[in-house]
Design a protein around this motif. Structure first.
Motif, PDB file in Angstrom:
ATOM      1  N   ARG A   1       6.241  15.136  70.970  1.00 47.76           N
ATOM      2  CA  ARG A   1       5.851  14.821  72.343  1.00 47.76           C
ATOM      3  C   ARG A   1       5.680  16.096  73.164  1.00 47.76           C
ATOM      4  N   ARG A   2       6.600  17.038  73.014  1.00 46.05           N
ATOM      5  CA  ARG A   2       6.568  18.251  73.825  1.00 46.05           C
ATOM      6  C   ARG A   2       5.513  19.258  73.344  1.00 46.05           C
ATOM      7  N   SER A   3       5.197  19.228  72.058  1.00 43.63           N
ATOM      8  CA  SER A   3       4.235  20.219  71.540  1.00 43.63           C
ATOM      9  C   SER A   3       2.831  19.647  71.358  1.00 43.63           C
ATOM     10  N   ALA A   4       2.661  18.350  71.617  1.00 45.39           N
ATOM     11  CA  ALA A   4       1.367  17.705  71.370  1.00 45.39           C
ATOM     12  C   ALA A   4       0.227  18.390  72.125  1.00 45.39           C
ATOM     13  N   VAL A   5       0.388  18.526  73.448  1.00 45.37           N
ATOM     14  CA  VAL A   5      -0.695  19.088  74.251  1.00 45.37           C
ATOM     15  C   VAL A   5      -0.934  20.570  73.942  1.00 45.37           C
ATOM     16  N   PRO A   6       0.113  21.422  73.962  1.00 43.04           N
ATOM     17  CA  PRO A   6      -0.164  22.842  73.682  1.00 43.04           C
ATOM     18  C   PRO A   6      -0.697  23.086  72.269  1.00 43.04           C
ATOM     19  N   LEU A   7      -0.143  22.389  71.277  1.00 45.35           N
ATOM     20  CA  LEU A   7      -0.627  22.587  69.904  1.00 45.35           C
ATOM     21  C   LEU A   7      -2.066  22.091  69.756  1.00 45.35           C
ATOM     22  N   SER A   8      -2.350  20.915  70.280  1.00 44.72           N
ATOM     23  CA  SER A   8      -3.697  20.351  70.168  1.00 44.72           C
ATOM     24  C   SER A   8      -4.709  21.228  70.890  1.00 44.72           C
ATOM     25  N   LEU A   9      -4.349  21.632  72.092  1.00 45.72           N
ATOM     26  CA  LEU A   9      -5.265  22.440  72.884  1.00 45.72           C
ATOM     27  C   LEU A   9      -5.467  23.810  72.230  1.00 45.72           C
ATOM     28  N   ALA A  10      -4.386  24.408  71.726  1.00 41.40           N
ATOM     29  CA  ALA A  10      -4.500  25.705  71.061  1.00 41.40           C
ATOM     30  C   ALA A  10      -5.390  25.586  69.832  1.00 41.40           C
ATOM     31  N   ALA A  11      -5.206  24.514  69.052  1.00 47.36           N
ATOM     32  CA  ALA A  11      -6.013  24.327  67.840  1.00 47.36           C
ATOM     33  C   ALA A  11      -7.481  24.133  68.184  1.00 47.36           C
ATOM     34  N   MET A  12      -7.753  23.297  69.170  1.00 46.81           N
ATOM     35  CA  MET A  12      -9.144  23.030  69.551  1.00 46.81           C
ATOM     36  C   MET A  12      -9.807  24.268  70.151  1.00 46.81           C
ATOM     37  N   ALA A  13      -9.069  24.971  71.018  1.00 48.98           N
ATOM     38  CA  ALA A  13      -9.648  26.156  71.647  1.00 48.98           C
ATOM     39  C   ALA A  13      -9.902  27.258  70.618  1.00 48.98           C
ATOM     40  N   THR A  14      -8.942  27.443  69.712  1.00 51.89           N
ATOM     41  CA  THR A  14      -9.105  28.482  68.689  1.00 51.89           C
ATOM     42  C   THR A  14     -10.261  28.133  67.757  1.00 51.89           C
ATOM     43  N   ALA A  15     -10.299  26.865  67.333  1.00 51.15           N
ATOM     44  CA  ALA A  15     -11.391  26.429  66.456  1.00 51.15           C
ATOM     45  C   ALA A  15     -12.737  26.575  67.156  1.00 51.15           C
TER      46      ALA A  15
ATOM     47  N   CYS B   1     -18.016  29.165  67.580  1.00 54.07           N
ATOM     48  CA  CYS B   1     -19.096  29.710  68.410  1.00 54.07           C
ATOM     49  C   CYS B   1     -19.817  30.869  67.732  1.00 54.07           C
ATOM     50  N   PHE B   2     -19.233  31.412  66.659  1.00 53.83           N
ATOM     51  CA  PHE B   2     -19.899  32.496  65.934  1.00 53.83           C
ATOM     52  C   PHE B   2     -20.898  31.955  64.912  1.00 53.83           C
ATOM     53  N   MET B   3     -20.888  30.665  64.694  1.00 53.08           N
ATOM     54  CA  MET B   3     -21.775  30.085  63.680  1.00 53.08           C
ATOM     55  C   MET B   3     -23.260  30.291  63.978  1.00 53.08           C
ATOM     56  N   PRO B   4     -23.716  30.127  65.225  1.00 54.72           N
ATOM     57  CA  PRO B   4     -25.166  30.238  65.472  1.00 54.72           C
ATOM     58  C   PRO B   4     -25.708  31.661  65.401  1.00 54.72           C
TER      59      PRO B   4
ATOM     60  N   ALA C   1     -18.153  31.419  73.352  1.00 55.09           N
ATOM     61  CA  ALA C   1     -16.751  31.078  73.134  1.00 55.09           C
ATOM     62  C   ALA C   1     -16.010  30.949  74.461  1.00 55.09           C
ATOM     63  N   LEU C   2     -16.238  31.913  75.355  1.00 53.96           N
ATOM     64  CA  LEU C   2     -15.565  31.844  76.651  1.00 53.96           C
ATOM     65  C   LEU C   2     -15.982  30.592  77.428  1.00 53.96           C
TER      66      LEU C   2
ATOM     67  N   VAL D   1     -17.185  27.687  76.142  1.00 50.25           N
ATOM     68  CA  VAL D   1     -16.665  26.478  75.499  1.00 50.25           C
ATOM     69  C   VAL D   1     -15.171  26.343  75.731  1.00 50.25           C
ATOM     70  N   ILE D   2     -14.439  27.465  75.562  1.00 47.60           N
ATOM     71  CA  ILE D   2     -12.983  27.412  75.762  1.00 47.60           C
ATOM     72  C   ILE D   2     -12.664  27.107  77.224  1.00 47.60           C
ATOM     73  N   SER D   3     -13.443  27.671  78.137  1.00 44.51           N
ATOM     74  CA  SER D   3     -13.213  27.395  79.564  1.00 44.51           C
ATOM     75  C   SER D   3     -13.412  25.920  79.871  1.00 44.51           C
ATOM     76  N   VAL D   4     -14.494  25.352  79.337  1.00 46.54           N
ATOM     77  CA  VAL D   4     -14.746  23.919  79.562  1.00 46.54           C
ATOM     78  C   VAL D   4     -13.635  23.081  78.951  1.00 46.54           C
ATOM     79  N   LEU D   5     -13.227  23.430  77.743  1.00 50.00           N
ATOM     80  CA  LEU D   5     -12.159  22.688  77.061  1.00 50.00           C
ATOM     81  C   LEU D   5     -10.859  22.772  77.853  1.00 50.00           C
ATOM     82  N   LEU D   6     -10.544  23.964  78.356  1.00 44.99           N
ATOM     83  CA  LEU D   6      -9.326  24.128  79.150  1.00 44.99           C
ATOM     84  C   LEU D   6      -9.412  23.342  80.452  1.00 44.99           C
ATOM     85  N   TRP D   7     -10.611  23.344  81.056  1.00 39.75           N
ATOM     86  CA  TRP D   7     -10.754  22.614  82.322  1.00 39.75           C
ATOM     87  C   TRP D   7     -10.612  21.108  82.110  1.00 39.75           C
ATOM     88  N   ILE D   8     -11.185  20.612  81.007  1.00 37.47           N
ATOM     89  CA  ILE D   8     -11.077  19.171  80.714  1.00 37.47           C
ATOM     90  C   ILE D   8      -9.617  18.779  80.543  1.00 37.47           C
TER      91      ILE D   8
END
Length: 862
Positions: free
Chosen positions: A369-383, A388-391, A721-722, A724-731
Motif C-alpha cells: 500500500r505504501r510503496s504502490a504509488v512511488p514504485l509504479s510511478l518510478a517504473a513508468m517514468a523510468t520506462a 523515448c530513445f526508440m524513435p 523524455a522530459l 513524457v515524464i512531466s506529463v506522467l508526473l502531472w497526471i
C-alpha cells in the motif's frame, strides 16, 4: 485506484505464493533456454547508427558492391624490403589453395602486375634516372649474378675499387655503402641478428616503414554461428606464418587488421575479464544487500527476484531486437542497477512495516500500500524515459532504450508478484528495531534550517558552471572506443599514421567514367586532399617514352641478369682468399686518408679480415645474409624490365574489382592531407569533400555524420523524455510545483555531471553517453520516492527507511557500474566512469538538495 490494484496483486500472489514462485521460475528457465539458443552480440560499431539514414545506405551500397566489410588485411613487416617480399610471397603461396578458410586472397600494391609494370608509375625523368643507374651497375650485377657467393661479392667490391683508382668514382662516395656492408659483417661476427638490404644500399633516400611492409587482403569464409565468425581464418593465417618460420627465416611478423579481425578482437576484449568482474559484482551486491536488509531470507528473495527479471528481460530483448550491440548489452547493468532498486525499496518498506506490526501478511500488504504509488510511478517514468530513445537514429541507444524500458516494467512486475510470494514462503523473522538512519537527524535539521542558502548555493554553482559546457567535447572517433592494445586496432592505428595506406580514405561512387574523371578533378583541387585515385590511376601516363627507356635498359642489363653460365660455388678456402685479397686492396685504396671514404674503407677491411679468420659456419652465415636478398632483388629487377603497355582492358581482374563493381559502379578515393590522427583534421577533410561531393562516404564521413546523428538523437530523446515524464508526473501528482520538485534536482544533477566531465577532461563518446538515459532513469526513480513520501506528509526523510533503501540501491548500482569501469574495453570502461559520476551527482541531488528544495510537507502525516 493504483494503490488498490497493487495491493490486490500482492494479496493474490502471497495467497498463491507457491504457484507464483513456480510460474516465475518456469518462465525464467524458459527465457534462459531461449537466450542460450538465440544469444548474439554484434560488435560492429558501424551498426550502432540506423541503416535507414541516406549516408548509411550509401555505406551499405559501397560495402555490398566492393565487399570491403568481410576482409582480413595481413600486414607483413620485416627489417628489409627483400625479407618482407620473400615472407609475403611465401605466405601467399602457402594459403593460395586454402578454400576451406578463404574465398580469395590478393596482394595489395604488389604481385605480378606491379612487379612487372612498377617503373611505369614513376615520372619519366625518374624512369630515365633509374634505368641509367641500371646501365652503370651492369658490370657489378653481372659479377654477382654469375657468382652468387662471397667470392662474387668481393669481386664486385674489387671492381668498385678499380673505379676509384681510375678516378671514375670518388672514394668519399663509397662511405655509405661500405659502412652498411661493414655493419652487417660486424653483426654476423658478433653473433647478432643481421640483415642486409640491396635496395637500401642503392637508394638515395632512407627507407620508410612503408618500404618494409607488404599487404595481403583475404576474403575469408565466415561462420556466422560463431561469436567470432572469422576466427578460423585468422587462426589459419597465424598458423601458416608459424609453419613458415617467419621470425627465424625472414625476421618477419604478420599482423592482422581489417573488419573481420577487429570484430573478433572486439568481442574478445568485451569478454575479457567479464566472468571475473561478474562474479566480483555479484559478491559485492550480496554484501550490500546484507547491509541493507540484514536477513539471509530477504536477500535470497531479492536475488531470486532479480535473476528472474534479468532472465526474462534478456530473452525479451533478443526477441525484440534480434541481437545485442555494444551499447544495448549494457541493459544488464541497468537492470541490476534499477531492477534491484525496486526489490530493495519494497523489501526495506516491508521491514519497516514488519517492525510496526509483526504479522507477515499484514506487513506485506501494508508495504504494498505504501510503496504502490512511488514504485509504479518510478517504473513508468523510468520506462518512459528509456522508451523515448526508440524513435532516434542512434540504433545503439534506441535498442538499449527498448530493452531497458521493457526491463523496468518486468522488474516492477516481478517486485510486486514474485518478491512478495518469496517473502511469504521464506517467512523472515520480524524486525527488532526501526529501519532507518536516526543518526542523520542533525543533517535533516540542518537542511530544514538552512534550506534557502542550500537551494540558492546549489543553483548558483550549477549556473556558474554552465560556461564550462561550451568546452564539452564529444569524441566522434569510434576507433577510440576500441582496445589500442589489441593487435587489429594497434595495426590499424599504425597504418593510419601513413596517409598513403588509405586508412582514412573517403570514396565517391558513380556509374559513369566521365563523372569519375570530373569528380577526381574536382577533389584534387581541395587543399584538404592529399591525393585522389580511381581505376584510371592504374593506367600510367606517358607510357611510350618510359617503355622505350625500359627496353634500352633491358638490352644493357639483360645479359648481366641472365649470364650464360653461373660459376660453380667456391670452396671455403676460395672465399677466404678472396676476402684477404679485398682487404689488402681496401687498405691500399684508403691509404692514410682522413676523409669519410678512407675511414669507411679501413672499417670494411677490418671487418672482412675478421671474417676471413673466423670459422666456415660464420662465413656461410655472412654469405647467406648478402646472397639471399641479392637473389630476391635480381629477380625483381629482371621482372621490372618486362613492362608492357597498360590499359584499362589489360588490368588484372582482382585489381579492377576493387575499383569497379560488376554492375559498373566505380569509386573515386580521396586521402587526407595533414595529421591523420587528428579528429578535427579528419572532420575538416570530410566537410570539405562533402561540400564538393555530398554523396561521399567513408571513415571520416561516418565520423562526421555519426557525431551529428548522436547529438541530434540525444537532444530529441532528452526533450521527448522530459515531456513524457512531466506529463506522467502531472497526471499522477496533479500539481505543477510537485512536478518541478521532481525534475529540477534531476536537471541540476545532469548539468553538474557534464560540468565535472569538462573539469576532469572526460569527453563524451558513442559508448559513455549511455549514462545520460541512466541518469534520467535513476534520477527520476529516486526523486519520485522522496516527492511521494513528502506529499504523504512524512518529515525528516533522511532518517527514514526510504533513505536507507535509496542509499543501498545506489550502492548496488555503483557496484554494477564499477564492474564496467574495470573493463579492458575502453568504450565500456568510459561508460562505467561516466555512469559512476552521474550516480554520485544524482544521489547528492536526491539526499542533499531535494529535501531542502521541498521543505516541510504541506500536510504533516505520520
Amino acid at each position: 485506484m493504483l494503490t488498490s490494484i497493487v495491493v490486490q496483486i500482492v494479496r493474490a500472489c502471497t495467497r498463491f505464493a507457491t504457484l507464483t514462485v513456480f510460474l516465475g521460475l518456469v518462465l525464467a528457465i524458459a527465457a534462459g533456454y531461449y537466450t542460450t539458443r538465440h544469444f548474439v552480440i554484434n560488435t560492429d560499431i558501424n551498426t550502432l547508427i540506423s541503416a535507414n539514414l541516406d549516408w548509411r545506405q550509401r555505406d551499405q551500397q559501397f560495402d555490398k558492391a566492393f565487399d570491403r566489410d568481410r576482409t582480413i588485411l595481413a600486414v607483413v613487416d620485416a627489417p628489409t624490403p627483400e625479407q618482407t617480399s620473400a615472407a609475403a610471397a611465401a605466405l601467399e603461396q602457402k594459403l593460395k589453395g586454402d578454400k576451406t578458410n578463404f574465398q580469395s586472397l590478393q596482394p595489395l600494391g604488389s604481385g605480378e602486375f606491379f612487379d612487372k609494370n612498377g617503373l611505369l608509375f614513376l615520372p619519366t625523368e625518374e624512369v630515365g634516372k633509374v634505368t641509367g643507374q641500371f646501365g652503370a651497375a651492369a658490370p657489378l650485377i653481372e659479377i654477382m649474378a654469375g657468382d652468387p657467393s662471397i667470392r662474387g661479392l668481393t669481386g664486385a667490391l674489387e671492381t668498385g675499387l678499380a673505379g676509384v683508382k681510375r678516378g671514375e668514382v670518388k672514394l668519399d662516395n663509397t662511405a655509405r655503402p661500405f659502412n652498411m656492408i661493414s655493419q652487417t659483417v660486424e653483426d654476423v661476427l658478433n653473433k647478432g641478428n643481421p640483415s642486409f638490404s640491396w635496395r637500401e644500399l642503392t637508394s638515395d633516400t632512407p627507407l620508410t616503414d612503408a618500404d618494409r611492409r607488404a599487404f595481403i587482403e583475404f576474403k575469408p569464409v565466415l561462420d556466422y554461428n560463431s561469436l567470432e565468425p572469422g576466427k578460423e581464418a585468422t587462426d589459419a593465417i597465424r598458423s601458416a606464418a608459424t609453419e613458415l618460420d617467419f621470425p627465424g627465416k625472414y625476421q618477419a611478423r604478420v599482423r592482422l587488421t581489417g573488419p573481420v579481425p577487429i570484430a573478433n578482437e572486439e568481442y574478445a576484449t568485451v569478454q575479457d575479464g567479464a566472468i571475473v568482474n561478474g562474479i566480483g559484482t555479484v559478491l559485492v551486491v550480496l554484501l550490500i544487500l546484507w547491509m541493507a536488509l540484514h536477513s539471509t531470507k530477504i536477500i535470497f528473495a531479492v536475488f531470486v527476484n532479480l535473476f528472474i527479471g534479468l532472465s526474462l528481460t534478456t530473452a525479451a530483448g533478443l526477441l525484440m531486437v534480434g541481437s545485442f550491440n555494444l551499447l544495448s548489452v549494457a541493459f544488464a547493468v541497468l537492470f541490476v542497477g534499477l531492477g534491484v532498486d525496486f526489490g530493495i525499496q519494497f523489501s526495506v518498506r516491508y521491514r519497516s512495516e514488519r517492525f510496526k506490526n509483526d504479522n507477515l501478511i499484514l506487513a506485506l500488504e501494508e508495504a504494498a500500500r505504501r510503496s504502490a504509488v512511488p514504485l509504479s510511478l518510478a517504473a513508468m517514468a523510468t520506462a518512459a524515459g528509456f522508451l523515448c530513445f526508440m524513435p532516434t537514429d542512434y540504433k545503439g541507444i534506441s535498442e538499449l532504450g527498448e530493452i531497458a524500458g521493457a526491463g523496468m516494467l518486468i522488474a516492477f512486475t516481478s517486485s510486486i508478484t514474485v518478491l512478495p510470494a518469496m517473502l511469504k514462503l521464506l517467512n523472515p523473522p520480524g524486525e527488532k528495531e526501526p529501519v532507518g538512519y536516526a543518526f542523520l537527524a542533525p543533517l535533516d535539521h540542518f537542511l530544514e534550517k538552512h534550506r534557502i542558502p542550500i537551494i540558492v548555493g546549489t543553483l548558483l554553482v550549477a549556473v556558474a558552471g554552465m560556461p564550462l559546457l561550451y568546452f564539452m567535447k564529444f569524441d566522434f572517433n569510434p576507433m577510440n572506443l576500441r582496445n589500442p592494445k589489441a593487435e587489429s586496432i594497434a595495426t590499424f592505428l599504425d597504418l593510419r599514421k601513413d596517409p598513403n595506406t588509405g586508412a582514412n580514405a573517403i570514396d565517391v561512387m558513380t556509374n559513369s567514367e566521365t563523372d569519375a574523371k570530373a569528380i577526381e578533378a574536382k577533389l584534387e583541387k581541395l587543399p584538404e586532399v592529399l591525393r585522389v585515385m580511381s581505376l584510371d590511376s592504374f593506367v600510367p601516363q606517358d607510357q611510350a617514352p618510359k617503355l622505350k627507356l625500359i627496353a634500352q635498359a633491358a638490352k644493357v642489363l639483360g645479359p648481366a641478369l641472365n649470364p650464360d653460365s653461373i660459376d660453380a660455388p667456391p670452396s671455403d678456402q676460395e672465399n677466404v682468399d678472396s676476402l684477404k685479397s679485398t682487404v689488402e686492396n681496401l687498405r691500399k685504396t684508403a691509404g692514410d686518408g682522413k676523409g669519410p671514404g678512407a675511414t669507411a674503407s679501413r672499417r670494411l677491411a677490418d671487418a672482412l679480415a675478421k671474417l676471413a679468420v673466423s670459422d666456415e659456419a660464420t662465413r656461410n652465415k655472412a654469405q647467406a645474409v648478402f646472397i639471399t636478398p641479392l637473389k630476391v632483388v635480381l629477380e625483381q629487377l629482371k621482372t621490372s624490365l618486362q613492362a608492357q603497355p597498360v590499359s584499362l582492358q589489360t588490368l588484372p581482374p582482382d585489381l579492377v574489382s576493387g575499383w569497379k563493381a560488376k554492375d559498373g559502379l566505380m569509386r573515386v578515393e580521396a586521402l587526407p592531407r595533414g595529421d591523420p590522427n587528428d579528429n578535427d583534421n579528419l572532420r575538416n577533410f570530410a566537410a570539405a569533400v562533402l561540400a564538393a561531393e555530398p554523396t561521399a562516404i567513408g571513415g571520416p564521413v561516418s565520423i562526421l555524420k555519426s557525431g551529428d546523428t548522436v547529438v541530434k538523437a540525444f537532444v530529441h530523446a532528452g526533450i521527448y523524455a522530459l515531456l513524457v515524464i512531466s506529463v506522467l508526473l502531472w497526471i499522477t501528482l496533479r500539481r505543477i510545483t510537485d512536478v518541478l520538485l521532481t525534475l529540477v534536482p534531476l536537471l541540476v544533477a545532469g548539468a553538474v555531471t557534464l560540468e565535472i566531465c569538462v573539469l576532469i577532461k572526460l569527453p563524451l563518446n558513442f559508448a559513455n553517453i549511455v549514462a545520460m538515459p541512466l541518469l534520467l532513469g535513476v534520477g527520476v526513480a529516486f526523486k519520485i520516492y522522496y516527492v511521494t513520501a513528502w506529499r504523504s506528509g512524512r518529515t525528516n526523510l533522511l532518517q527514514t527507511s526510504l533513505t536507507r533503501a535509496i542509499f543501498f540501491s545506489a550502492l548496488t548500482t555503483a557496484t554494477a557500474f564499477g564492474s564496467l569501469w574495470l573493463s579492458s574495453h575502453p568504450g565500456t570502461s568510459s561508460m562505467g566512469k561516466l555512469l559512476a559520476l552521474s550516480l554520485v551527482t544524482t544521489l547528492a541531488a536526491v539526499l542533499l538538495f531535494q529535501p531542502a528544495l521541498m521543505g516541510k510537507p504541506r500536510d504533516i502525516g505520520e
